[in-house]
Design a protein around this motif. Structure first.
Motif, short mmCIF file in Angstrom:
data_model
loop_
_atom_site.label_atom_id
_atom_site.label_comp_id
_atom_site.label_asym_id
_atom_site.label_seq_id
_atom_site.Cartn_x
_atom_site.Cartn_y
_atom_site.Cartn_z
N SER A 842 22.77 34.94 -25.23
CA SER A 842 21.80 34.23 -26.07
C SER A 842 20.60 33.76 -25.24
CB SER A 842 22.47 33.04 -26.76
OG SER A 842 22.85 32.04 -25.82
N ARG A 845 17.92 36.68 -25.08
CA ARG A 845 17.42 37.29 -26.31
C ARG A 845 15.94 37.64 -26.16
NH1 ARG A 845 20.39 32.89 -30.20
NH2 ARG A 845 22.43 33.94 -30.34
N ARG A 846 15.56 38.74 -26.77
CA ARG A 846 14.17 39.19 -26.65
C ARG A 846 13.21 38.17 -27.26
NH1 ARG A 846 10.05 41.46 -29.35
NH2 ARG A 846 8.82 43.09 -28.30
N GLN A 850 14.50 32.48 -30.42
CA GLN A 850 15.91 32.54 -30.77
C GLN A 850 16.82 32.12 -29.63
OE1 GLN A 850 16.57 36.54 -32.15
NE2 GLN A 850 15.44 36.24 -34.05
N ARG A 851 16.25 31.84 -28.47
CA ARG A 851 17.07 31.38 -27.35
C ARG A 851 17.46 29.91 -27.56
NH1 ARG A 851 12.73 33.81 -23.09
NH2 ARG A 851 12.81 35.95 -23.90
#
Length: 866
Positions: A842, A845-846, A850-851
């Motif tokens: 997590s 994450r790209r 969203q991290r």
């Protein structure tokens, strides 16, 4: 910054030199240069639009802003965009044909006063300004996903690339709404000059029951019987594989890379192609990429016969070429067809079959501007004479570009030498000015540090007393009450007005506004020489504003006697200073009550001393003092504390804590993990042995690092170099985050050096930090994931040890493209699935949004200890 611009200019010059010397087929992976919207090479008169809302939102303001300015410029159409997206457009004239591989878009935020952006858009392009073609991808989709907010730049690869002089961006919406756009195009000049080719439609092969289609699926002209007036796969820069059943491009059908024809379907025994160019050119050769898998009935052409035309009629004397027959290798290859320096604006080539099938994937031409005005040349090739009045018809003009090329190279070399002389002269002049002002600066530094608390108080009062002036913060996102267009603000949003607006908004809003900034403007904590795409000057100004957050903290730092410092070891070295491990005699008298020191109060205390070189420039010295001000206000059990300073004379020094067990990386390297990570946690630690560590202890270390980072993130500080080498270990596994890993010889391999000047800890950096120069709390979360991986592997291996530095950078490109090809760090042997899958992955994450936050990370790690 000026040096960087000179380097960029030299890179472009080198590219132009190479392009002029070798005019070969285009490589889309290399052809990704900004074409001038951002840099200003495309002038205002070459940017137009269907309409604009007001003069301040005209087409000329539709330039992409990579420097993260105030966001107050953009093109906004006069009327609301409709769902079809075909009425309003922003048009860019590149002045010549270009091979365009990438486009970038951005919205308009105007420091929070605007919130207009294009969620989706289409592209139309033209090579002549009259015939317009709508772009679509290789699967036929025309709509491109654009921006999700008004701040971020969104880059989209064009697959297939386009060859055009004019490009139109047309916003598309699901409902009527106001949109604004800023754009940039990336690519390179189309040196072939090819405007269109005409070919027969490709045929279908049935190979062992498999349908193989050899049609030109991206052709942008008309397709009635023959393909005419367009370009397609023969000029898309993608060469076919040896096995034509497979493709370079994921998810495409068998035979996609090639155009192919069956000998039985063409009774004349050849495939005729006509190539139209932008002007009369002097052609030296043509390169044709052919398949030669003769085991499946495919061979390269037996003969190529090319005719030339400069006027209305084709010349009668063609050029004929027969390549050597290859009956051994079935590999695809480029075949060079010499064209004998013939001049023409169109070429007709007939490629003769040598087997049942002929497959081609790419055609490229090498040529120069043709000059033919002699009676001899005109009679030989049937060209009409083209003499200027008074010109001697017997005068022979040299058609070769050699002299022009040599002249250009000499001019370029002279320009580069002049630039180098100017740079050296300015550096010498700057050093002279610095020496002249050094004495005044030394007096100023001591005075500033002595009265810093009073200065902050007076600054705060002066900012808040002027209630009649208002301004909007650069990082303050104030969305309008409705979706209507907001007129751009005319105010100049600079510091210190930013501090005043934040003070009026209150602490909660100011914290949120700073946290929402996705720029490199946030103050940083780490000391590594990290270079970003943005200007670094504003980061310290913003740091000064954030110091208002600590206004209630005692920031006085006492002067420590230099003679009581005993040098022990050099810990690291940065661009402007060094860090030494020292013993400080009598340091206990300088410590705050909340800072406990174990051991004999009479014995010297181990400390880290960061020094600034005496020859550092004025900006570096000011930044050093600002770092002291910030460090003096940090109070957290998991952050290394500033103990005292030495600023009465050069070199300037700051003295910080140092833990007796050194840095976490070396500490973990000397340990072994207990065989069972789930042993009774109540077991006395002394029974584990000095070289053993339990899983729970490792998680406990990670919890402390997460706690320290949670504290820094609550103050909107970006560390930028979080790793085990920058964490110190005390007794009972106490961990404190530091910032002096830098260029320590022991960890020199952890940093990637850029042109011998800046160093980057790329193996710990997020993809957006490497590619876009963005350092945020989310990029620190990425680095924490790597740090956690280090802890769980006991630092036995470097992250991505199987990859070279260049491959690590290439892997960040896979994160950017997001096609599932990116490589992640593997799960450590002792790491539970829930920690690796739910936490580490997590963090990587790209999408930065969203991290998890450090608050979430700390909570999750605490739960894993329960």
């Amino acid at each position: 910054m000026k040096v960087m611009k000179v380097q960029q200019m030299s890179h472009h010059v080198v590219f132009i030199m190479l392009a002029a010397a070798v005019q070969c087929q285009v490589n889309p992976e290399m052809c990704r240069y900004p074409l001038g919207m951002t840099g200003g090479q495309i002038q205002d008169e070459y940017i137009s639009a269907s309409s604009h809302w007001s003069e301040s939102t005209a087409a000329r303001f539709g330039r992409l802003d990579l420097d993260n300015g105030d966001g107050d410029g953009a093109w906004c159409p006069d009327i609301m965009s409709e769902p079809d997206g075909l009425k309003e457009y922003l048009q860019v004239d590149l002045r010549s044909l270009h091979f365009i591989t990438l486009v970038g878009t951005q919205g308009r935020h105007a420091d929070g006063m605007g919130n207009e952006f294009a969620q989706r858009y289409r592209i139309k392009y033209s090579r002549d300004g009259s015939n317009w073609v709508g772009w679509h991808d290789r699967k036929g989709r025309q709509v491109i996903e654009g921006n999700r907010n008004a701040y971020d730049v969104v880059l989209k690869d064009l697959e297939p690339p386009i060859i055009a002089r004019y490009v139109r961006f047309m916003p598309v919406t699901d409902h009527s709404m106001i949109v604004c756009m800023r754009v940039e195009l990336y690519g390179c000049q189309w040196l072939d000059g090819l405007m269109s080719y005409s070919i027969p439609e490709g045929h279908q092969m049935i190979y062992r029951g498999l349908d193989v289609y050899f049609n030109d699926s991206v052709y942008d002209g008309s397709s009635a019987e023959r393909l005419t007036k367009g370009l397609g796969q023969l000029t898309d820069g993608t060469w076919g594989l040896d096995d034509f059943l497979h493709s370079h491009i994921y998810g495409m059908w068998p035979g996609y890379d090639y155009l192919g024809w069956n000998n039985k379907s063409l009774p004349k025994g050849y495939v005729e192609m006509i190539f139209e160019f932008d002007r009369v050119r002097n052609f030296t050769s043509m390169k044709v990429h052919c398949n030669n898998m003769f085991s499946r009935g495919v061979r390269m052409f037996r003969q190529a016969t090319c005719y030339f035309r400069s006027g209305s009629d084709w010349e009668s004397d063609p050029v004929t070429f027969r390549p050597e027959v290859d009956r051994i290798s079935q590999g695809a290859r480029f075949i060079t067809v010499p064209l004998g320096d013939r001049t023409a604006s169109a070429i007709k080539c007939r490629f003769h079959f040598s087997d049942v099938w002929m497959l081609l994937s790419e055609v490229a031409f090498q040529s120069g501007s043709a000059v033919y005005n002699t009676s001899l040349t005109s009679r030989k090739h049937g060209h009409p004479t083209n003499l200027l009045p008074g010109e001697d018809p017997t005068h022979k003009v040299d058609d070769s570009n050699t002299r022009i090329l040599i002249g250009c190279l000499v001019a370029i070399i002279a320009i580069l030498l002049a630039i180098i002389v100017i740079i050296l002269w300015r550096q010498v002049w700057q050093k002279m000015l610095e020496k002249a002002s050094r004495r005044l600066l030394d007096n100023e530094l001591s005075a500033r540090l002595a009265v810093q608390t009073r200065a902050f108080s007076s600054l705060h009062s002066s900012l808040t007393s002027d209630s009649g002036s208002t301004s909007n913060s650069t990082y303050e996102r104030i969305f309008p009450l409705c979706s209507d267009y907001q007129e751009p603000s005319r105010l100049i949003r600079k510091l210190p007005e930013f501090a005043q607006s934040m003070e009026h908004l209150g602490p909660s809003i100011s914290s949120r506004a700073l946290a929402s900034s996705g720029l490199d403007g946030a103050p940083h904590y780490a000391e590594a020489d990290i270079i970003s795409l943005q200007e670094s000057a504003d980061s310290y100004s913003i740091a000064a504003v954030n110091m208002n957050l600590f206004a209630g903290t005692d920031s006085s730092m006492r002067e420590f006697p230099r003679h009581k410092l005993t040098f022990k070891e050099k810990l690291g070295e940065g661009q402007f200073g060094e860090v030494h491990l020292c013993e400080a005699e009598g340091m206990q008298d300088f410590l705050d009550e909340d800072l406990s020191i174990e051991g004999n109060n009479e014995s010297p205390l181990l400390v880290a001393v960061k020094t600034l070189r005496e020859d550092a420039n004025k900006n570096a010295r000011n930044d050093f003092l600002k770092e002291i001000r910030i460090m003096s206000r940090l109070r957290d059990p998991n952050i290394v504390r500033l103990l005292a300073v030495c600023v009465d004379t050069d070199p300037l020094c700051m003295i910080t804590e140092y833990m007796e067990n050194g840095d976490l990386n070396q500490f973990l390297c000397m340990l072994r993990l207990k065989e069972s990570a789930d042993e009774d946690k109540s077991r006395p630690e002394e029974k584990e042995g000095e070289s053993m560590v339990s899983y729970s202890k490792l998680i406990g270390m990670a919890v402390q690092i997460a706690s320290g980072m949670k504290y820094l993130s609550s103050l909107n500080f970006v560390h930028r170099d979080l790793a085990t080498r920058n964490c110190l270990v005390g007794k009972n596994y106490t961990i404190k985050i530091a910032d002096f890993g830098m260029s320590r010889n022991l960890y020199r391999g952890d940093y990637y050096r850029i042109q011998g000047r800046a160093v980057l800890p790329i193996r710990w950096m997020s993809w957006e930090s490497i590619l876009l120069g963005k350092f945020t709390m989310a990029s620190d979360v990425w680095a924490f994931g790597v740090t956690l991986w280090e802890i769980m592997t006991l630092c036995k291996k470097q992250p991505y040890s199987q990859l070279s530095d260049e491959q690590v950078i290439e892997n960040t490109g896979e994160f950017f493209r997001d096609q599932g090809k990116q490589v992640y760090l593997p799960k450590p042997l002792c790491c539970p699935d829930r920690v690796y899958n739910d936490l580490m992955l997590s963090c990587w994450r790209r999408n930065a949004k969203q991290r998890p936050s450090f608050q979430d990370i700390h909570t999750q790690l605490m739960e894993s200890l329960a």
